[in-house]
Design an enzyme around this catalytic site. Structure first.
Site, mmCIF file in Angstrom:
data_model
loop_
_atom_site.group_PDB
_atom_site.id
_atom_site.type_symbol
_atom_site.label_atom_id
_atom_site.label_comp_id
_atom_site.label_asym_id
_atom_site.label_seq_id
_atom_site.Cartn_x
_atom_site.Cartn_y
_atom_site.Cartn_z
ATOM 1 N N HIS A 1 0.842 -1.198 0.000
ATOM 2 C CA HIS A 1 0.000 0.000 0.000
ATOM 3 C C HIS A 1 0.883 1.257 0.000
ATOM 4 O O HIS A 1 0.744 2.133 -0.860
ATOM 5 C CB HIS A 1 -0.899 -0.025 1.243
ATOM 6 C CG HIS A 1 -1.778 1.177 1.403
ATOM 7 N ND1 HIS A 1 -3.094 1.199 1.010
ATOM 8 C CD2 HIS A 1 -1.535 2.414 1.907
ATOM 9 C CE1 HIS A 1 -3.615 2.398 1.255
ATOM 10 N NE2 HIS A 1 -2.687 3.150 1.813
ATOM 11 N N GLU A 2 1.812 1.301 0.932
ATOM 12 C CA GLU A 2 2.700 2.470 1.008
ATOM 13 C C GLU A 2 3.594 2.560 -0.230
ATOM 14 O O GLU A 2 3.970 3.651 -0.660
ATOM 15 C CB GLU A 2 3.545 2.424 2.290
ATOM 16 C CG GLU A 2 2.749 2.327 3.603
ATOM 17 C CD GLU A 2 1.671 3.383 3.763
ATOM 18 O OE1 GLU A 2 1.774 4.456 3.143
ATOM 19 O OE2 GLU A 2 0.690 3.117 4.504
ATOM 20 N N HIS B 1 1.818 4.595 -2.774
ATOM 21 C CA HIS B 1 1.985 6.033 -2.503
ATOM 22 C C HIS B 1 3.375 6.501 -2.947
ATOM 23 O O HIS B 1 3.530 7.549 -3.566
ATOM 24 C CB HIS B 1 1.825 6.309 -1.006
ATOM 25 C CG HIS B 1 0.396 6.273 -0.524
ATOM 26 N ND1 HIS B 1 -0.596 7.047 -1.076
ATOM 27 C CD2 HIS B 1 -0.194 5.564 0.483
ATOM 28 C CE1 HIS B 1 -1.745 6.824 -0.430
ATOM 29 N NE2 HIS B 1 -1.523 5.923 0.514
ATOM 30 N N GLU C 1 -4.604 7.784 -2.968
ATOM 31 C CA GLU C 1 -5.106 6.511 -2.448
ATOM 32 C C GLU C 1 -5.408 5.535 -3.589
ATOM 33 O O GLU C 1 -5.323 4.312 -3.399
ATOM 34 C CB GLU C 1 -6.361 6.773 -1.594
ATOM 35 C CG GLU C 1 -6.825 5.614 -0.746
ATOM 36 C CD GLU C 1 -5.966 5.373 0.498
ATOM 37 O OE1 GLU C 1 -5.000 6.126 0.731
ATOM 38 O OE2 GLU C 1 -6.270 4.411 1.232
#
Lengths: 497, 497
Positions: free
Chosen positions: B258-259, B262, B288
């Protein structure tokens, strides 16, 4: 009201400095390599803004208006700030920028010159550094010698004419000792110093002892790895030391305890100086006295190894196999004339420094030309340590300092060595401290250091701090006596010859 | 000339922001605990100086003078900067300071309330946050609804009246699907998700795959641990992600990826926006969409596990024992209505968000009183997920957002989910990208994302970016279709019912 505004400004300047310090720490310890380009710009911005804020007209006005407060803390803050402010405003922005550019170029030329063992690549840049140093000395002003203006940046109030007799005295009384040690040969089996010691175990042992022996705790400090060990801090509650791990395991251990000495100094600075220019060590020499005390006077002592030998045996049984504390003590105190300053032992280290100090003075005065420098270097290495560097990379090009414009910096290393013993001897006049040191229990000593050295920060000029703490000016006597006693013992020499 | 001075100023503001970011990253990952007090002061100084520099009269003058440049890059920088500047100068310093103080108090009250499961402790502070939010909306201005002024901080240009129909559509079409999934029961043995997996091995596997699958490399990025995972960066060449390790190992793996989403967004932002306000993601929702795409659409897909199962087996043989990629795929896609948003799966997650959005609107309008909030929360949890929180700590008090004044923030999570599928579908119109995704080779997809999303930074308004990249405005359609196809497959349901 204006004092309040001044304090707010100084706090901002301090915060910008702390942030720049973190940017730098991160660059040395954690930053991905591609981050370097923008990181350089960011650090320059923070340093520029801090300088601007500190030197602008409003700061000058507030310093003027603050007058002569009766409050002792405020008076000390004003004294130190006014001194810094006067120095900072004496250098025009164009000069500061020219010097920054020249240093950047000199640094790259030095890296290149050292890698290719080609002094001529660096020579014109060193010439430029000397030119800038002379101009900086003129801008800052001095009474006796331009060198004094440079030295004052690192050792406030100290002059070349004070350094020279101390160094001459030291040289005259330790060169014969060194020759006797060299003639005596080995005092132990030095193979011990490269026995297998797992990198993680080295760091963990060094860090554990930094906490147990010297009081550096994870609640307010941390340890990381970097190519060149250093100490930095962002407040007295956030201290960072770094270390590096080598096959020669004393590099990690004693390096860690050296940086621990620096860190504990910063830890001891009184909270009343928080976020002001007073909140730092009194000088580089005084700072080095703390790191050297921890690294050498304490951690290279017999009581230290009598106490911590069992812990080392637990951390690295292969290292201690067949050894006892006495043998280990002799091994880690090997005296060995060598080419490289940062690898030098307690007896030879100061000769590396004296050599540089003498050459800096000669260069600055123009008595020595840059082109004659390598030869002069090698001649002094022969005179002091009996060695001839096989190349300039391991000679005149070994240190980063001159390429970074740090002229007048080297003497502080030896001043720190001398002061470390002078301070320890003064502290040991208290029997409880002396007894503690004999058992490698350093609580009482640390308390004395906080009381007499650390807490003051920069509020006292170094010379005053030394006089107050030890009852006399800086002298080589205690250091010379310490070397004789310790190394005559280790090498089985007759006393005092 | 004035553009040059403006660029220099914007670079300084950006550098101060990056330094504040590093102070914060360090605080979450490395800082000794006692450092917190002074660190807070330092961060406040940097943020204050950045705000001052950005909003002072000289910046306003430079923005005025810059006029309407023909250069496309300069025009975009001016557009974004003028928008930010107008917003920043609309909030008086006294308001900003009052809000900062109130948030600080609210945060501590919230920590206390959550720990003691005592909503009444937090209620007056939430009241204050709502009061500040209404005043902030009035100061910033809006056309339709005060909520729009708040939402605009996170999702520029978006309005509540646009969010409502999209959310209603999503709710109407996914609530029946959720009920069918719940009725179908387990699709795999979920015990797999807590099999022993050594912490260091979890992190190393997640990081290795972040590099191999998603292109996040140590040359420009690093991974650390922190209590709450996050991504931050100090330039596109210096990206930092954090993770945490739990017995439930998917938390570390999918959290890392997830990170990574980003981080790869920030990596893709064009260098021409460097050190300007344009150099960041277009909005929280667009940001997101990238993290969710990597975490869910890619890393929770069957092709991903067909490709990376052998690597996982190597890293954690105990985890994969007796499993195949298909079984693992089913396990990591468990749908399970639960009380806590941050633990929610792809199907239930958006209901947590919708609930919060609806309550925020009602609170802001005054249709709902703060004292009625816990009951309203629990009622909606029953309606959407069939659950009743046993206490407010696991109900209305679970999120930090409202205590931090972040009202209008929650919708961006669901907007990001919807957009992630809309973007992936658009990208997959290129057969090479579609084929790559089917083999878990994401190079072509990444290139498409850089071209259509990342490189633009903030130079395009989110709505325009979405239209350009996908050919239509934001819609729930692709997301709804994705959920149906994926989860009807996993749970063996008849299609589309």
């Amino acid at each position: 009201m204006s004092m309040e505004e001044l304090r707010r400004r100084l706090a901002q300047v301090s915060d910008l400095g702390a942030a720049a310090g973190l940017l730098s720490w991160d660059q040395e310890t954690h930053m991905p390599e591609e981050g370097a380009r923008v990181r350089g710009l960011q650090m320059a911005t923070l340093e520029g803004l801090a300088h601007e804020l500190f030197t602008d007209a409003r700061t000058a006005e507030l310093l003027e208006r603050a007058g002569d407060p009766s409050d002792e803390t405020e008076a000390a803050i004003l004294r130190v700030t006014r001194r810094d402010h006067a120095k900072a405003t004496r250098l025009p922005t164009e000069f500061v920028e020219e010097a920054a550019r020249a240093r950047n170029e000199a640094h790259h030329a030095w890296l290149d010159a050292r890698q290719n063992d080609h002094f001529a690549t660096f020579a014109p840049h060193l010439e430029k550094m000397l030119d800038l140093a002379r101009r900086q000395a003129d801008l800052l002003g001095y009474e006796e010698h331009p060198y004094d203006a440079l030295l004052d940046e690192y050792e406030p109030g100290m002059r070349a004419s004070q350094v020279e007799p101390v160094f001459a005295d030291l040289r005259g009384r330790t060169l014969p000792l060194l020759r006797r040690i060299v003639a005596a040969g080995n005092a132990a089996d030095y193979g011990v110093l490269t026995r297998p010691f797992a990198p993680e175990a080295q760091k963990a042992f060094a860090w554990r002892v930094a906490g147990e022996a010297f009081g550096l705790k994870p609640e307010f400090a941390r340890q990381d790895e970097s190519a060149h060990p250093f100490q930095t801090n962002f407040s007295r509650d956030d201290l960072r030391i770094t270390t590096r791990v080598e096959a020669y395991w004393p590099a990690c251990l004693f390096g860690t305890w050296h940086e621990t000495g620096h860190a504990m100094y910063e830890r001891g600075v009184s909270e009343r100086w928080e976020r002001t220019p007073v909140s730092a060590g009194a000088s580089l020499g005084v700072h080095e006295s703390q790191s050297r005390m921890f690294e050498n006077l304490l951690a290279r002592s017999l009581p230290f190894w009598e106490r911590y030998f069992p812990l080392l045996a637990e951390a690295a049984p292969e290292v201690t196999a067949g050894l006892d504390p006495q043998t280990l003590y002799r091994a880690v105190n090997r005296v060995n004339p060598s080419l490289i300053r940062v690898e030098a032992d307690e007896v030879t280290y100061n000769f590396h420094v004296m050599l540089r100090f003498e050459l800096e003075l000669a260069l600055l005065e123009g008595r020595l030309g840059v082109n004659e420098l390598p030869e002069a270097w090698n001649a002094k290495m022969g005179e002091y340590l009996g060695l001839t560097p096989p190349d300039d990379a391991r000679g005149v090009l070994q240190d980063i300092h001159w390429s970074a414009g740090l002229i007048g910096y080297f003497p502080t290393y030896t001043l720190g060595n001398l002061l470390s013993v002078q301070l320890l001897e003064a502290a040991k006049k208290d029997p409880a401290i002396a007894a503690g040191v004999e058992r490698a229990e350093y609580g009482p000593l640390l308390a004395w250091l906080v009381e007499n050295v650390h807490q003051h920060g920069r509020s006292l000029p170094p010379a005053e701090l030394i006089e107050r703490a030890t009852g006399r000016p800086l002298t080589a006597d205690p250091y010379v006596a310490y070397l004789h006693e310790k190394y005559e013992g280790i090498y089985g020499l007759k006393a005092g010859v």
